[in-house]
Design a protein around this motif. Sequence first.
Motif, mmCIF file in Angstrom:
data_model
loop_
_atom_site.group_PDB
_atom_site.id
_atom_site.type_symbol
_atom_site.label_atom_id
_atom_site.label_comp_id
_atom_site.label_asym_id
_atom_site.label_seq_id
_atom_site.Cartn_x
_atom_site.Cartn_y
_atom_site.Cartn_z
ATOM 1 N N PHE A 35 -6.288 -3.796 -11.484
ATOM 2 C CA PHE A 35 -6.868 -5.037 -12.006
ATOM 3 C C PHE A 35 -6.434 -6.226 -11.158
ATOM 4 N N SER A 36 -7.257 -7.281 -11.186
ATOM 5 C CA SER A 36 -6.938 -8.491 -10.408
ATOM 6 C C SER A 36 -6.768 -9.699 -11.327
ATOM 7 N N PHE A 37 -5.749 -10.505 -11.030
ATOM 8 C CA PHE A 37 -5.540 -11.771 -11.756
ATOM 9 C C PHE A 37 -5.617 -12.941 -10.776
ATOM 10 N N ILE B 80 -21.185 -2.204 -1.662
ATOM 11 C CA ILE B 80 -21.162 -3.594 -2.142
ATOM 12 C C ILE B 80 -19.904 -3.800 -2.976
ATOM 13 N N THR B 81 -18.923 -4.418 -2.341
ATOM 14 C CA THR B 81 -17.642 -4.742 -2.973
ATOM 15 C C THR B 81 -16.918 -5.718 -2.057
ATOM 16 N N PHE B 82 -15.760 -6.195 -2.517
ATOM 17 C CA PHE B 82 -14.933 -7.069 -1.685
ATOM 18 C C PHE B 82 -14.184 -6.201 -0.669
ATOM 19 N N ALA B 83 -13.808 -6.811 0.454
ATOM 20 C CA ALA B 83 -13.173 -6.081 1.558
ATOM 21 C C ALA B 83 -11.933 -5.294 1.122
ATOM 22 N N SER B 84 -11.210 -5.790 0.115
ATOM 23 C CA SER B 84 -9.960 -5.133 -0.311
ATOM 24 C C SER B 84 -10.149 -3.657 -0.635
ATOM 25 N N THR B 85 -11.289 -3.314 -1.244
ATOM 26 C CA THR B 85 -11.523 -1.921 -1.632
ATOM 27 C C THR B 85 -11.521 -1.020 -0.391
ATOM 28 N N ALA B 86 -12.082 -1.536 0.699
ATOM 29 C CA ALA B 86 -12.146 -0.716 1.924
ATOM 30 C C ALA B 86 -10.895 -0.854 2.782
ATOM 31 N N GLU C 6 -9.815 3.494 -9.797
ATOM 32 C CA GLU C 6 -10.835 2.564 -10.299
ATOM 33 C C GLU C 6 -10.489 1.140 -9.900
ATOM 34 N N ASP C 7 -11.392 0.482 -9.191
ATOM 35 C CA ASP C 7 -11.200 -0.927 -8.844
ATOM 36 C C ASP C 7 -11.803 -1.760 -9.977
ATOM 37 N N CYS C 8 -10.916 -2.261 -10.845
ATOM 38 C CA CYS C 8 -11.351 -3.025 -12.020
ATOM 39 C C CYS C 8 -11.163 -4.528 -11.795
ATOM 40 N N ALA C 9 -11.259 -4.973 -10.547
ATOM 41 C CA ALA C 9 -11.029 -6.404 -10.264
ATOM 42 C C ALA C 9 -12.010 -7.299 -11.011
ATOM 43 N N HIS C 10 -13.188 -6.755 -11.385
ATOM 44 C CA HIS C 10 -14.214 -7.614 -11.992
ATOM 45 C C HIS C 10 -14.324 -7.484 -13.504
ATOM 46 N N THR C 11 -13.447 -6.739 -14.124
ATOM 47 C CA THR C 11 -13.572 -6.594 -15.585
ATOM 48 C C THR C 11 -12.228 -6.216 -16.192
ATOM 49 N N LYS D 93 -9.891 -16.708 -9.659
ATOM 50 C CA LYS D 93 -11.250 -16.793 -10.200
ATOM 51 C C LYS D 93 -11.577 -15.697 -11.213
ATOM 52 N N LYS D 94 -10.680 -14.767 -11.425
ATOM 53 C CA LYS D 94 -11.017 -13.576 -12.194
ATOM 54 C C LYS D 94 -11.019 -13.806 -13.726
ATOM 55 N N ALA D 95 -11.310 -12.724 -14.479
ATOM 56 C CA ALA D 95 -11.459 -12.819 -15.941
ATOM 57 C C ALA D 95 -10.259 -13.496 -16.595
ATOM 58 N N ASP E 2 -2.214 -15.635 -8.447
ATOM 59 C CA ASP E 2 -2.557 -14.389 -7.766
ATOM 60 C C ASP E 2 -1.789 -13.302 -8.483
ATOM 61 N N GLY E 3 -2.341 -12.118 -8.541
ATOM 62 C CA GLY E 3 -1.617 -11.033 -9.197
ATOM 63 C C GLY E 3 -2.510 -9.835 -9.426
ATOM 64 N N GLY E 4 -1.884 -8.738 -9.779
ATOM 65 C CA GLY E 4 -2.654 -7.522 -10.052
ATOM 66 C C GLY E 4 -1.858 -6.597 -10.950
ATOM 67 N N SER F 200 -1.131 -8.758 -6.221
ATOM 68 C CA SER F 200 -2.595 -8.861 -6.045
ATOM 69 C C SER F 200 -3.220 -7.502 -6.348
ATOM 70 N N ALA F 201 -4.523 -7.514 -6.556
ATOM 71 C CA ALA F 201 -5.225 -6.230 -6.703
ATOM 72 C C ALA F 201 -5.299 -5.528 -5.355
ATOM 73 N N THR F 202 -5.304 -6.298 -4.284
ATOM 74 C CA THR F 202 -5.307 -5.684 -2.949
ATOM 75 C C THR F 202 -4.056 -4.814 -2.796
ATOM 76 N N ALA F 203 -2.909 -5.351 -3.222
ATOM 77 C CA ALA F 203 -1.656 -4.584 -3.184
ATOM 78 C C ALA F 203 -1.748 -3.371 -4.108
ATOM 79 N N ALA F 204 -2.354 -3.571 -5.285
ATOM 80 C CA ALA F 204 -2.486 -2.475 -6.257
ATOM 81 C C ALA F 204 -3.297 -1.326 -5.645
ATOM 82 N N LEU F 205 -4.394 -1.670 -4.990
ATOM 83 C CA LEU F 205 -5.257 -0.641 -4.390
ATOM 84 C C LEU F 205 -4.533 0.057 -3.237
ATOM 85 N N HIS F 206 -3.825 -0.737 -2.432
ATOM 86 C CA HIS F 206 -3.053 -0.185 -1.309
ATOM 87 C C HIS F 206 -2.047 0.859 -1.829
#
Length: 377
Positions: free
Chosen positions: A175-177, A79-85, A151-156, A180-182, A187-189, A54-60
């Motif tokens: 990045f997030s997969f 303004i972002t999803f909870a994962s960033t924080a 860089e949190d690129c979950a949206h692009t 719902k993502k691009a 699930d994945g990152g 997940s991107a949550t794991a990637a950010l962690h």
Amino acid sequence: MNIRLFAPFLGEEELNEIRDSFNKSWVGLGEKVSAFERAFENYIGCSKSIAVNSATAALHLSLSVYGFKPGRKVLVPDITFASTAFAPLYNNLEPVFVDVYEDDITMSVEDLENKYSPDCVAVMPVHYGGQPAHMDRITEFAKSKNLKVIEDCAHTIGASYKGNKLGLWGDIGCFSFEEKKAMTTGDGGMICSNDAELISKLSSMRWLGIDKESWKKSKPDEDNEYKHWYYDIDYLGFKYNMNDLSASIGLVQLKKLDEMNSIRSGLIARYMEGIGSLKKIRPILPFEPVKYSYWLFGVRCEKRDELIKFLKQNGIATGVHYVPLNMVNYFRQWPSKCSTAEAVWKEFVTLPLHVQLTAEELDYIIDKLKEFENKFL
Ligand SMILES: Cc1ncc(COP(=O)(O)O)c(C=O)c1O
């Protein structure tokens, strides 16, 4: 009408690639994960990437890899999803919420400077909805204060900003997969970086800290070729690896990504043209679909809740991205005034945007927005 907000675009090719994994009887961390990593590196143009679940794991992991002292601070947009924080909190670091710009909803560089304190160790800009954060100014400031940039690129995925690929401006790009993502892998990152040392550490951290290559480094002796079972652990690791089933989907989705991005861009252009004449319903972002790759389309409307209700009654799914984090119950423990975020989000309505959205459905949504403005605004 029953129009979905987001939807993945999956088909026979993804199924065939999964079938191939079944035939090989290998569905865990294997050659498809490596192949997907190499393909992603090629696509983004980074020297190495590491696939995770997940991107949550990637950010962690991207913060863990630096081993910052507990209690240090990380600057994240409000303004972002909870994962960033959550990423700083998973690392015993504190989030500091930074306000956003009124027009493009990305991290305000002025408020970043204002919220910075010598305890800060990193900044995590988010490209909200696909709108690039002001990476030139953010990285310049970060450099002057010795902050790491994640860089949190979950949206692009795939766009460039001022000549550089998004995801490669900072020290690490995530990045997030998610479904719902691009593009999706279920699930994945992915973690991207040009720093070989960081990547090698991240590669073992995502798999319980196991250094798979360590048997090769064991003392050459006559038994060496039977040391395939040997590994060592140098870091605190996590079970965050991607598996070959997800990577099978990812390999095919990546090939379709440019086409999917271009379909979404076309839909946004049609939305923009359609709502251009409206006075009280305005786009959330200064959308430039030819230049950037957006994942989200939305509008601002003073009567947000009434609009959401009206659209729902007409079979159109909507969302709100996001409630500012400093207003979310759990995050109130780290108070940080963000007046623009607190004001603007009240007008946000996310509208359907996905590859399977038809022109007829989109025109129907536009008609309904016009009807709402004429009747209620
Ligand atoms: C900005 C942002 N960052 C991180 C994430 C986490 O992504 P994932 O679901 O892959 O963990 C999301 C997911 O929606 C997101 O929107």
